[in-house]
Each structure stands twice: as C-alpha cells, then as structure tokens.
Design a protein around this motif. Structure first.
Motif, mmCIF file in Angstrom:
data_model
loop_
_atom_site.group_PDB
_atom_site.id
_atom_site.type_symbol
_atom_site.label_atom_id
_atom_site.label_comp_id
_atom_site.label_asym_id
_atom_site.label_seq_id
_atom_site.Cartn_x
_atom_site.Cartn_y
_atom_site.Cartn_z
ATOM 1 N N VAL A 79 0.836 -1.191 0.000
ATOM 2 C CA VAL A 79 0.000 0.000 0.000
ATOM 3 C C VAL A 79 0.874 1.244 0.000
ATOM 4 O O VAL A 79 1.879 1.306 0.714
ATOM 5 N N TYR A 80 0.479 2.231 -0.814
ATOM 6 C CA TYR A 80 1.128 3.540 -0.715
ATOM 7 C C TYR A 80 0.087 4.630 -0.892
ATOM 8 O O TYR A 80 -0.947 4.438 -1.523
ATOM 9 N N GLY A 81 0.370 5.779 -0.263
ATOM 10 C CA GLY A 81 -0.534 6.913 -0.332
ATOM 11 C C GLY A 81 0.227 8.186 -0.652
ATOM 12 O O GLY A 81 1.370 8.146 -1.121
ATOM 13 N N ALA A 82 -0.415 9.318 -0.381
ATOM 14 C CA ALA A 82 0.177 10.615 -0.674
ATOM 15 C C ALA A 82 1.332 10.931 0.272
ATOM 16 O O ALA A 82 2.215 11.714 -0.042
ATOM 17 N N SER A 83 1.314 10.297 1.455
ATOM 18 C CA SER A 83 2.373 10.507 2.447
ATOM 19 C C SER A 83 2.538 9.208 3.227
ATOM 20 O O SER A 83 1.674 8.334 3.172
ATOM 21 N N ASP A 84 3.627 9.117 3.980
ATOM 22 C CA ASP A 84 3.820 7.923 4.805
ATOM 23 C C ASP A 84 2.726 7.820 5.867
ATOM 24 O O ASP A 84 2.323 6.719 6.248
ATOM 25 N N ASP A 85 2.211 8.975 6.345
ATOM 26 C CA ASP A 85 1.128 8.951 7.331
ATOM 27 C C ASP A 85 -0.150 8.357 6.734
ATOM 28 O O ASP A 85 -0.825 7.546 7.353
ATOM 29 N N GLN A 86 -0.491 8.787 5.504
ATOM 30 C CA GLN A 86 -1.686 8.254 4.853
ATOM 31 C C GLN A 86 -1.514 6.752 4.590
ATOM 32 O O GLN A 86 -2.433 5.965 4.783
ATOM 33 N N THR A 87 -0.314 6.368 4.175
ATOM 34 C CA THR A 87 -0.020 4.953 3.924
ATOM 35 C C THR A 87 -0.223 4.143 5.199
ATOM 36 O O THR A 87 -0.878 3.099 5.192
ATOM 37 N N SER A 88 0.314 4.631 6.303
ATOM 38 C CA SER A 88 0.204 3.947 7.585
ATOM 39 C C SER A 88 -1.260 3.823 8.020
ATOM 40 O O SER A 88 -1.693 2.759 8.476
ATOM 41 N N GLU A 89 -2.020 4.883 7.844
ATOM 42 C CA GLU A 89 -3.446 4.872 8.194
ATOM 43 C C GLU A 89 -4.185 3.811 7.363
ATOM 44 O O GLU A 89 -4.982 3.028 7.886
ATOM 45 N N ALA A 90 -3.901 3.755 6.068
ATOM 46 C CA ALA A 90 -4.562 2.800 5.177
ATOM 47 C C ALA A 90 -4.221 1.358 5.576
ATOM 48 O O ALA A 90 -5.098 0.488 5.619
#
Length: 151
Positions: A79-90
């Motif tokens: 999983v990856y997101g717009a930021s490491d925080d978003q990735t972690s949340e997902a």
C-alpha cells in the motif's frame, strides 16, 4: 503438496514485512512473482496523473469496502498513499478489517520513481522513455545502480 504440484520446485515466498522498501517490490515485479497486489490509496485524480504500474486505485475513503469485496484476506498487499502517514493509516484500516499480509511501501511513488520503477498515468505518459528502456545491458547497469540508492 496435492494443491501445489510445483511446491518442491518453486519455493514459498516469505511473509511480507509490515513495511517494505521499494527495492523489494521492484524485485518481485521484475521476477514476475505472482499473487500480490499494489494499492494506491490517494484520491482518484492524483492516481490518474501517475501511479506505480499495475497499482489499483482504492481511495482511502472507500478502501475497506472495496478491498473486502475484491481481494482475498490472505493476499500480499503493498500500500502507498500521498504521504507515509496516509499509507500507515490505510494499512491499519486493512489490518483491522482482517487483511493478514499488508505492507507499507515506504516513500511511496516518489521513492518508486527514484529507483526507476515503472509508472503509468496522464502525466507519466508525457515523460519520454529513458535511453536504457530498450537496451538490456543498460537496464542491467541501471538496475545495479538503483540497488545502491538509499530511498
């Protein structure tokens, strides 16, 4: 063994780590390893502009519902997101929903592009192919160089 006649030939993959380096994912793609999914949890317009080749768009707002209806709970998921925080949340949302093998792709798309990982999308299609894209020797040299990069 009956379900996997090649069990003695093709080794089982080790379980994926809770966090993964882009080099790990790139190696799996380059060796053609099956049975994993890459999820991009950014919003749809951002995904459309550019994403890791083969990544599925699952914006974080709909993530659990869409993943639950389309992915096996035991599948390897990066999983990856717009930021490491978003990735972690997902990743935390997926784990809470019962997905067992979920990994945060550290650095996301930027780290992926830094090591020359393949991308696709509106913006990405305007970027010309690199000189090494059609030359196997240059690709091997480039791969050796990217393995040395810290991302």
């Amino acid at each position: 063994m009956a379900n996997n006649p090649l069990g003695g030939i093709i080794p089982q993959q080790p379980p994926i780590e809770p966090q993964s380096d882009v080099h790990v994912l790139k190696s799996r793609l380059e060796w053609g390893e099956p049975a994993f999914t890459i999820l991009d949890v950014r919003d749809r317009p951002t995904y459309n502009n550019g994403h890791i080749l083969g990544a599925m768009a699952m914006p974080i707002e709909d993530l659990v519902d869409r993943a639950a209806s389309s992915l096996e709970k035991s599948r390897d998921i990066y999983v990856y997101g717009a930021s490491d925080d978003q990735t972690s949340e997902a990743v935390n949302l997926l784990r809470s929903a019962g997905f067992e093998h979920v990994s945060e792709l550290r650095g996301g798309l930027a780290a992926w592009k830094a090591i020359g990982g393949p991308t696709e999308g509106i913006v990405e299609s305007r970027t010309p192919a690199g000189a090494d894209d059609y030359n196997v020797v240059d690709r091997l040299k480039a791969h050796a160089e990217t393995q040395k990069k810290d991302v």
